[in-house]
Structures are given as structure tokens and as C-alpha cells.
Design an enzyme around this catalytic site. Structure first.
Site, PDB file in Angstrom:
ATOM      1  N   ASP A  72      27.586 -23.236 -26.376  1.00 39.58           N
ATOM      2  CA  ASP A  72      26.561 -23.257 -25.332  1.00 39.58           C
ATOM      3  C   ASP A  72      26.656 -22.018 -24.454  1.00 39.58           C
ATOM      4  O   ASP A  72      27.685 -21.350 -24.379  1.00 39.58           O
ATOM      5  CB  ASP A  72      26.648 -24.534 -24.487  1.00 39.58           C
ATOM      6  CG  ASP A  72      27.977 -24.676 -23.756  1.00 39.58           C
ATOM      7  OD1 ASP A  72      29.023 -24.393 -24.360  1.00 39.58           O
ATOM      8  OD2 ASP A  72      27.960 -25.069 -22.572  1.00 39.58           O
ATOM      9  N   GLU A 134      30.655 -26.617 -22.975  1.00 43.64           N
ATOM     10  CA  GLU A 134      31.792 -26.070 -22.237  1.00 43.64           C
ATOM     11  C   GLU A 134      31.361 -25.610 -20.854  1.00 43.64           C
ATOM     12  O   GLU A 134      32.099 -25.776 -19.878  1.00 43.64           O
ATOM     13  CB  GLU A 134      32.406 -24.898 -23.017  1.00 43.64           C
ATOM     14  CG  GLU A 134      33.693 -24.343 -22.439  1.00 43.64           C
ATOM     15  CD  GLU A 134      33.504 -23.266 -21.376  1.00 43.64           C
ATOM     16  OE1 GLU A 134      34.491 -22.924 -20.702  1.00 43.64           O
ATOM     17  OE2 GLU A 134      32.366 -22.767 -21.220  1.00 43.64           O
TER      18      GLU A 134
END
Length: 369
Positions: A72, A134
Site C-alpha cells: 500500500d 502498513e
């Protein structure tokens, strides 16, 4: 164009902002790694809109190494980019694009290195672990580790490829985020005694958090506290019935975390007026990475080309999760954290070259008998 840069171009083209699904990228990467002969596993979030990838090369044996990254990226909203953030652009040896440095550059290097992992005579397994979410609290990593431990032998070492300029990061603070809600009783402000303000105890709580943070000091090697948001009340002439405080603290060690959490819980238990209720929910928990001397992962990363001496990182990573699961962990990856999250995020070609050399040496280490 090198294989790593070609792969980075492809990865940047996927909009994997944390608010979006990452499944298109996951499916592409999983297909590539399966085609190379890796044992590939996906572990999804509860809504099955996101997934972690675990790809394992070599024998199913203990003592291997895990290469950890995340898929991400942070948003580009309200940022003024000079080029399309989801299209890799090169200027003067710098590669621009959202996630180029944080951390699709390292992911691309791992995928390129997988070609070598696939043909090497590995006697120690190499695992590539790519997690979701994350950037919003390392939400995917615990599920990834659980899946790893359930289906593969536990690796001995973990290398987390967050951007350190290929320096060796051996410690960082943790991050715990909380939401504390105060509920009182609304009343007309002409007679405040008829109600119970939720803002007053919330304000006292903020003052207490400030005193804890001031007492603890500030800096990479000291615990800190921050109040990020306060929201409450509806009108100037209404006694507020609700107030919410969003706050966090960053512990240096797990002991710091436990002690600080107990201190704050004790305050909340004793300081509430009888007519006000409070509830506290922890919504983010990233454990610290603690330096324990000659960590095996640190020794390996140095041998592979990581740059010493080890340093304390100002940012958090998923390394503490691996350490807590019994794996020696170090942070070492290409690019500078100073470029992360900014408009026109970039990584230098030379940093990707350094990561390629690092990972090629890893294949040699894992093949050594």
C-alpha cells in the site's frame, strides 16, 4: 531498462492507496512468483478486498530469511505533482511515482531477485512477504505472520526493506493509537448543573497526557505522547454530552508500552466524575524494534552490503512484529525516507542498483552449504 526498474514501473501503475483494494497488484505479483516456482500463499482481510502475499523459495526448513515489504501507499490527494503519480517518470537519474521509495522500489528489487532465487540451489529458504495496510497501522502483518508460521518453518531472520539508504536500522519506537470517548449529559447552558459536560474531563485528560509526554521527553530514543484530535459538543449554548480524544504514544521498549498504558488507564479509572462515562479503544498497535546487540539479521545484512554503523530510525516499521514472533529483525532498504509521502516522491537508480546487489548476495548466502 533493468528488470527492477521495469517491475517498479508496473507496480507504480497500480493505485494501491490504503483506502483502495490491492488485489489487482496482488494477483499480478502472485502469478509472476508462482510462474517462477515459488510456494505462494495469500491471506486476506476480513472483507476479502485486500491480501498479503507470502512467496517461499527453497526447502521447507527452518533457519531461512524473510524479505518484508508492503504493497500500500499513502494518498496523493491535495498534493501538487509535476507528473502522473501512478506512472513512473525518470528525470536526471531519479525515478518519480507514488510508492517509488515507500516502498515499491524494494518490492520491485525482491521480484527481480526472485529470478535468481528460483534457479539457485537454496539450502535455506528465502521468503518474500508483502503485506497490506502498513501505512495505516501495519494491519496486514500480524495475519501474514500467522499464516507464515502455520504453513512454513519459522525463518530465523527478517529483513524489512523500508527506505534507509541501505543503512542498517536496528531500533525504532513503537506506535500505539487510541480513541477515548467521554459521555456526559446534555443540558441548556443557562443551567450547566442540569447536565454533565463531557468536554471538561476530556480537557483534563489532555492535560494529563501532556504531562506524561513532557515527563517522558522527546527524541528517537525516548517515549513520546501526542494528542492528534479532539472533537466534542454541538453548539455554544448546549452542555456537551460527548467528546472524543484521538491520541497516541510511541514507546521505546515493550516495557515502556505496558507501563505507559497502565499509567493512563489508572488515571482514567480515578479521575472520571460519577456522571461521566469514558471508554478507551486501542485501534493501532505497532511494537517497537529493540536493539539487542549483535543481532544475526544485522550481521547478515552487513555482510550483504548494508551500511553501518546501525542507527535508530525515526519512523516505525513492521520489524517489531517479526522480532516479537521470535525472528531476528533488521531494517535495510533502498532510498531515503525523506522522500516518502511527499509530492514527486522519488528514488535514485543507484539505490535500486545497491538493492539488486544486496539481494544477489543473499541468494549466494542461502545457497552456501
Amino acid at each position: 531498462m533493468s528488470t527492477t526498474i521495469a517491475l517498479l514501473e508496473e507496480l507504480v501503475g497500480f493505485d494501491t492507496t490504503s483506502s483502495q483494494s490491492n488485489l489487482a497488484l496482488v494477483e499480478r505479483v502472485a502469478d509472476r512468483l508462482e510462474g517462477l516456482g515459488a510456494r505462494v500463499r495469500l491471506s486476506h482481510d476480513d472483507g476479502r478486498s485486500k491480501a498479503n502475499i507470502l512467496a517461499s523459495f527453497g526447502p521447507q526448513a527452518p533457519g531461512g530469511v524473510i524479505l518484508s515489504g508492503h504493497t500500500d501507499v499513502v494518498p496523493v490527494d491535495d498534493q501538487n505533482w509535476s507528473s502522473d503519480p501512478f506512472r513512473l517518470t525518470e528525470r536526471d537519474g531519479k525515478l518519480y511515482g507514488r510508492g517509488a521509495v515507500d516502498m515499491k522500489g524494494f518490492v520491485a528489487a525482491c521480484l527481480a531477485a526472485a529470478n535468481g532465487f528460483a534457479v539457485a540451489d537454496l539450502v535455506r529458504p528465502i521468503h518474500i512477504a508483502l503485506s497490506y495496510d502498513e501505512e495505516v497501522g501495519c494491519l496486514g502483518v500480524p495475519r501474514l505472520i500467522d499464516d507464515l508460521l502455520a504453513h512454513e518453518e519459522k525463518p530465523a531472520l527478517a529483513i524489512i526493506g523500508e527506505p534507509t539508504g541501505m543503512r542498517l536500522g536496528d531500533r525504532h519506537r513503537g506506535f500505539l493509537g487510541f480513541r477515548t470517548r467521554f459521555e456526559g449529559k446534555a443540558a441548556h447552558s443557562s443551567d450547566p448543573s442540569a447536565g454533565a459536560s463531557a468536554i471538561y474531563p476530556a480537557a483534563d485528560f489532555v492535560g494529563f497526557l501532556k504531562s506524561v509526554g513532557h515527563r517522558a521527553g522527546a527524541g528517537i530514543d525516548q517515549a513520546t505522547v501526542n494528542i492528534g484530535r479532539i472533537e466534542g459538543g454541538s453548539a455554544i449554548n448546549i452542555v456537551p454530552s460527548a467528546c472524543e480524544v484521538l491520541w497516541e504514544f510511541r514507546p521505546v521498549t515493550p516495557q515502556d508500552a505496558d507501563e505507559t498504558e497502565l499509567l493512563i488507564a489508572a488515571y482514567l479509572a480515578r479521575a472520571m466524575p460519577p456522571e461521566v462515562r469514558q471508554s478507551t479503544r486501542r485501534h493501532v498497535h505497532v511494537p517497537p524494534l529493540s536493539a539487542t546487540g549483535e543481532e544475526p539479521a544485522l550481521v547478515l545484512a552487513a555482510a550483504l552490503g548494508g551500511i553501518g554503523p546501525p542507527f535508530a530510525m525515526p519512523f516505525g516499521t513492521e520489524a517489531g512484529f517479526f522480532q516479537a514472533a521470535g525472528m531476528s529483525a533488521v531494517v535495510c532498504g533502498p532510498g531515503s525516507i525523506a522522500q516518502a509521502h511527499l509530492p514527486d516522491e522519488w528514488i535514485e537508480r543507484s539505490q535500486l542498483d545497491a538493492a539488486d546487489a544486496f539481494l544477489a548476495r543473499l541468494a549466494g548466502w542461502a545457497s552456501r552449504r
